[in-house]
Design an enzyme around this catalytic site. Structure first.
Site, PDB file in Angstrom:
ATOM      1  N   HIS A  42      -4.818  -4.235   3.939  1.00 37.03           N
ATOM      2  CA  HIS A  42      -4.839  -5.492   3.188  1.00 37.03           C
ATOM      3  C   HIS A  42      -5.408  -6.620   4.047  1.00 37.03           C
ATOM      4  O   HIS A  42      -6.275  -7.383   3.601  1.00 37.03           O
ATOM      5  CB  HIS A  42      -3.420  -5.840   2.722  1.00 37.03           C
ATOM      6  N   GLU A  43      -4.949  -6.709   5.274  1.00 33.74           N
ATOM      7  CA  GLU A  43      -5.426  -7.785   6.154  1.00 33.74           C
ATOM      8  C   GLU A  43      -6.911  -7.647   6.440  1.00 33.74           C
ATOM      9  O   GLU A  43      -7.665  -8.616   6.372  1.00 33.74           O
ATOM     10  CB  GLU A  43      -4.646  -7.786   7.474  1.00 33.74           C
ATOM     11  N   ASP A  90      -2.508 -14.923   4.705  1.00 37.00           N
ATOM     12  CA  ASP A  90      -1.259 -14.212   4.940  1.00 37.00           C
ATOM     13  C   ASP A  90      -1.182 -12.962   4.093  1.00 37.00           C
ATOM     14  O   ASP A  90      -1.795 -12.855   3.050  1.00 37.00           O
ATOM     15  CB  ASP A  90      -0.073 -15.094   4.565  1.00 37.00           C
TER      16      ASP A  90
END
Ligand SMILES: *[C@@H]1O[C@H](CO)[C@@H](O)[C@H](O)[C@H]1NC(C)=O
Ligand SMILES: *[C@@H]1O[C@H](CO)[C@@H](O)[C@H](O)[C@H]1NC(C)=O
Ligand SMILES: *[C@@H]1O[C@H](CO)[C@@H](O)[C@H](O)[C@H]1NC(C)=O
Length: 808
Positions: free
Chosen positions: A569-570, A347
């Site tokens: 970020h992902e 996440d």
């Protein structure tokens, strides 16, 4: 060729191997009302695991460098013999994994070794060896080094039957299944997507003929004779499902759930190809969205004294669910015991509580590379990057054969299919309002022949009831933006060394090695959540899946697809997961400090990519979250009063979660970066210069000229991006902060000859990760008691103090 008798293993008892682990509370993230993404992540600690990166550590027993011209895999084998001969009993073995590779720029060969005991993989028995010019630079080792258990043989069978018969029967059954499958699914075979190739059938036939002629392979085999992993799987599903009703139902109607699971043996060739173990696929598993893969393996659990490990026989499952993609190890003898579980999905955040609610290049109206979010700049028209190294056919073409959306007959002379939608070799981008797993037929914008992705983005003030409609009204712009950013990141990572052999995400690998058919599936405005984002990283060769959400933190809603920092970020999860421990091992950054750094690298890269020549602090996610200080505890800052994180901070309550741990790591890297910028300056152009047609890279003002043709980024910020990525390749599976720090320092040694040795140490020491930093009583999920260490090595003018518990 060796065979292993998996069928006989299963019935063996493992009484006495009792291991109770403490289970970390599942973390969950908030979504729409009633929605919480559940994620499990835990596993045994490895007290004996090491990462050794200095010469005196690497060659304790006098391992001498081999000839510089020796094949690095041969060097690895010699090193393994040297290192293992003292530890390894006769029944143990290993295989050198096929996802090992040589880094084109540094020349370092990264060799990944998986331990085998009694012919089964030790799921967490890994060695990574980094070799250059005949020298072992560093290695990580979590091999089991105790006395291996006896091979498991079913006494009833072994007294009356040759145990090899079991294996042959299993092979024969696998063959029958393979043949049946390809017959029944002949349509699929024509479509080129048959699950089993005729080569596998051929191989099995050959194995049977050459090894099983002696045995009567009658018709008395059936699925019940084979190991039954269904109880372990169902118990895992009852734990893993976020659907409490289903969990209760599984417990209540256990047998009928058992009966409805369909089991198919599949031929499984493990990475070394010299091991043949039976593996299975299970269909109709409640809450799984694709067939579950199951395989017997060993896993290490701490012994009673806590100073070493013992082996435990487990079923290893790969379970794809709506919101999770688990690799789980469940005890084979006590199927209610989940020993380790890694969620390949990561996440973005623990979400904050919302306040109120020749190709002619394509062109895109987007927030361009470097513009973090709509508050940082306006949209401009940007061009597709056709980069002969990173994206040689651009972003809108892929081979017909690798296009999962293509049905029908391929035009005879054509190889590549051109698209004018957000569909290409690196990325499949689309809306996913329904929040389901299907993506191929989801909506994506069509830009026509000139591939001009110029769409309106002008969100109007809304009231809550209309907020969703308003967001959906600019879906064209948002999918185009997500496609642009994701491709740009693909090319950026590529140019810093995340290429085909190291496990990047592409449908087609241009014959450059690595496993393919794994472009990133990028879902915009995904309906499965709010105020978050996540990324699932299965091993190389399977698609990564990124889901970006709307944020109901403001009206109109804010769209995470438009905040580049979140997307970066992902995608950095995909980068760090594939690079750490090798492309085919997605289990190295699951929890604790290693899971935390998995978050931290993403924050670090996102922040570095947006930063400008004039220094500034940055917060993560502040636009989407509508919060000046973003979604982490602190903004990234050189000012201790703004970001006070140190190594010791990890001891604090609230710091067992991966995002909090990651924030400390990213803050350390941020300080290291500022040190390097002080010395080497700053480049606004973090993207390496475009290569020429033949792939040669002009140095420009980006690289300095190195004697050996190695490309060394000149400036402080670009240099650290390079060192961080090279460090990921060097570090061991499940690294802690020390391992990752040492790997970055070694990356500098390899790339520049160690020019920045002291600067790097000073940077880490500034927040307590100096040479004398220490941790005792560490737990797998990051617990323990830490001591900040501020000292640097003596050559850097430091005290050279070492942690107290280490005997030099
Ligand atoms: C795809 O585009 C390239 C370059 O523009 C062209 O050469 C090729 O023929 C096109 N392929 C198809 C199937 O149209
Ligand atoms: C976008 O453009 C407008 C009009 O030129 C300008 O006023 C505004 O400051 C720009 N926004 C940003 C974030 O640069
Ligand atoms: C998206 O773009 C297409 C043209 O490619 C257009 O027909 C459609 O109306 C647009 N959709 C929205 C929601 O604006």
């Amino acid at each position: 060729m060796r065979y292993f008798f998996t069928a006989t293993l299963v019935v063996a008892s493992l009484a006495g191997h009792v291991y109770g682990h403490r289970q970390v509370a599942p973390s969950s993230t908030e979504g729409p009302a009633g929605y919480r993404r559940k994620s499990l992540g835990f596993g045994p600690e490895h007290p004996h695991a090491v990462f050794h990166s200095t010469p005196y550590q690497v060659a304790p027993s006098g391992f001498t460098p081999q000839d510089a011209s020796m094949d690095p895999f041969e060097v690895a084998r010699i090193f393994l013999d040297d290192v293992l001969s003292v530890k390894q009993a006769d029944s143990s073995s290993y295989l050198i994994r096929k996802d090992s590779y040589t880094d084109k720029n540094t020349g370092v060969t990264h060799v990944y070794v998986r331990q085998l005991v009694n012919g089964l993989e030790v799921n967490d028995g890994d060695i990574n060896i980094n070799i250059k010019d005949g020298v072992v630079l560093s290695y990580g080792n979590s091999f089991f080094n105790g006395v291996p258990p006896a091979p498991f043989v079913n006494p009833e069978i072994s007294t009356v039957r040759d145990p090899r018969q079991e294996s042959c029967e299993l092979l024969s059954l696998s063959l029958a299944n393979l043949q049946r499958t390809s017959f029944v699914d002949s349509e699929q075979v024509i479509m080129g997507s048959a699950p089993h190739s005729s080569a596998a059938i051929h191989e099995l036939q050959h194995m049977l003929e050459s090894n099983c002629a002696l045995f009567d392979l009658g018709d008395h085999m059936n699925a019940e004779d084979i190991a039954d992993f269904r109880p372990a799987l169902l118990k895992f599903m009852a734990t893993a499902t976020p659907n409490e009703q289903l969990a209760r139902d599984i417990v209540k109607d256990f047998n009928s759930h058992m009966d409805s699971i369909r089991v198919t043996p599949v031929s499984h060739f493990s990475p070394g190809d010299h091991v043949q173990v039976a593996a299975f696929e299970a269909d109709s598993v409640p809450d799984a969205v694709s067939p579950v893969k199951a395989k017997l393996a060993y896993i290490q659990v701490p012994n009673k004294a806590g100073d070493n490990t013992e082996l435990h026989l487990v079923w290893k499952f790969e379970v794809e669910m709506q919101d999770n993609w688990y690799e789980a190890a469940v005890s084979a003898s006590a199927p209610h015991k989940i020993i380790s579980v890694v969620d390949w999905a990561s996440d973005y955040a623990i979400a904050p509580i919302p306040k109120q609610p020749e190709v002619t290049p394509a062109s895109y109206n987007v927030f361009k590379w470097g513009v973090n979010d709509p508050e940082c700049g306006n949209r401009t028209i940007e061009k597709e990057n056709i980069d002969s190294l990173a994206s040689p056919v651009g972003w809108h073409a892929l081979p017909y054969a690798n296009d999962p959306s293509f049905k029908g007959a391929k035009p005879s002379k054509e190889f590549y299919r051109n698209t004018s939608t957000t569909w290409g070799n690196n990325v499949f981008a689309q809306e996913n309002w329904e929040g389901q797993n299907a993506y191929i037929s989801n909506y994506r914008p069509e830009a026509g022949k000139d591939k001009a992705f110029h769409f309106t983005y002008n969100p109007k003030k809304t009231e809550k009831p209309d907020a969703m409609d308003e967001a959906q009204s600019y879906i064209n712009a948002t999918v185009a933006q997500l496609f642009y950013t994701t491709n740009k990141v693909h090319d950026f990572f590529y140019r810093y060394g995340f290429d085909e052999v190291s496990g990047n995400f592409q449908q087609f690998n241009f014959g450059r090695g690595g496993a393919q058919n794994d472009a990133v599936i990028a879902n915009a405005q995904d309906g499965s959540g709010f105020n978050n984002a996540n990324f699932m990283t299965p091993p190389d060769g399977q698609n990564g899946r990124m889901r970006m959400y709307l944020w109901n933190t403001a009206l109109p809603y804010r769209d995470g697809d438009l905040e580049a920092g979140i997307v970066i970020h992902e995608l950095a999860h995909g980068l760090s997961t594939r690079l750490t421990g090798g492309p085919a091992n997605s289990g190295c950054l699951g929890w604790g400090e290693s899971g935390g750094m998995g978050e931290g690298w993403g924050d670090f890269l996102a922040t570095t990519i947006r930063s400008k020549k004039t220094y500034s602090d940055y917060a993560m996610g502040s636009w989407a979250a509508n919060r000046e200080n973003g979604i982490r505890n602190y903004p990234y800052s050189t000012d201790e009063s703004i970001n006070p994180s140190t190594y010791k901070t990890l001891d604090k309550p609230g710091y067992w979660g991966v995002h909090a741990i990651g924030e400390v790591w990213a803050q350390m890297l941020w300080l290291v970066e500022q040190k390097l910028i002080e010395k080497h300056g700053f480049t606004e152009e973090l993207f390496p210069p475009a290569p020429s047609e033949d792939g040669t890279v002009p140095h420009g003002d980006f690289y300095r000229t190195d004697k050996k043709g190695v490309l060394v980024p000149k400036h402080g910020n670009s240099l650290l991006v390079q060192l961080v990525i090279n460090g990921m390749k060097l570090q061991k599976c499940r690294p802690d902060f020390f391992d990752a720090r040492d790997a970055i320092i070694q990356a500098d040694q390899v790339l520049t000859g160690g020019e920045n040795f002291c600067l790097l140490w000073e940077g880490f020491a500034a927040r307590g990760l100096g040479e004398d930093a220490d941790v005792v009583n560490k737990t797998p999920w990051g617990g323990g008691i830490r001591t900040n260490g501020y000292s640097t090595p003596v050559v850097c003018g430091g005290t050279g103090k070492k942690p107290k518990h280490i005997v030099a």
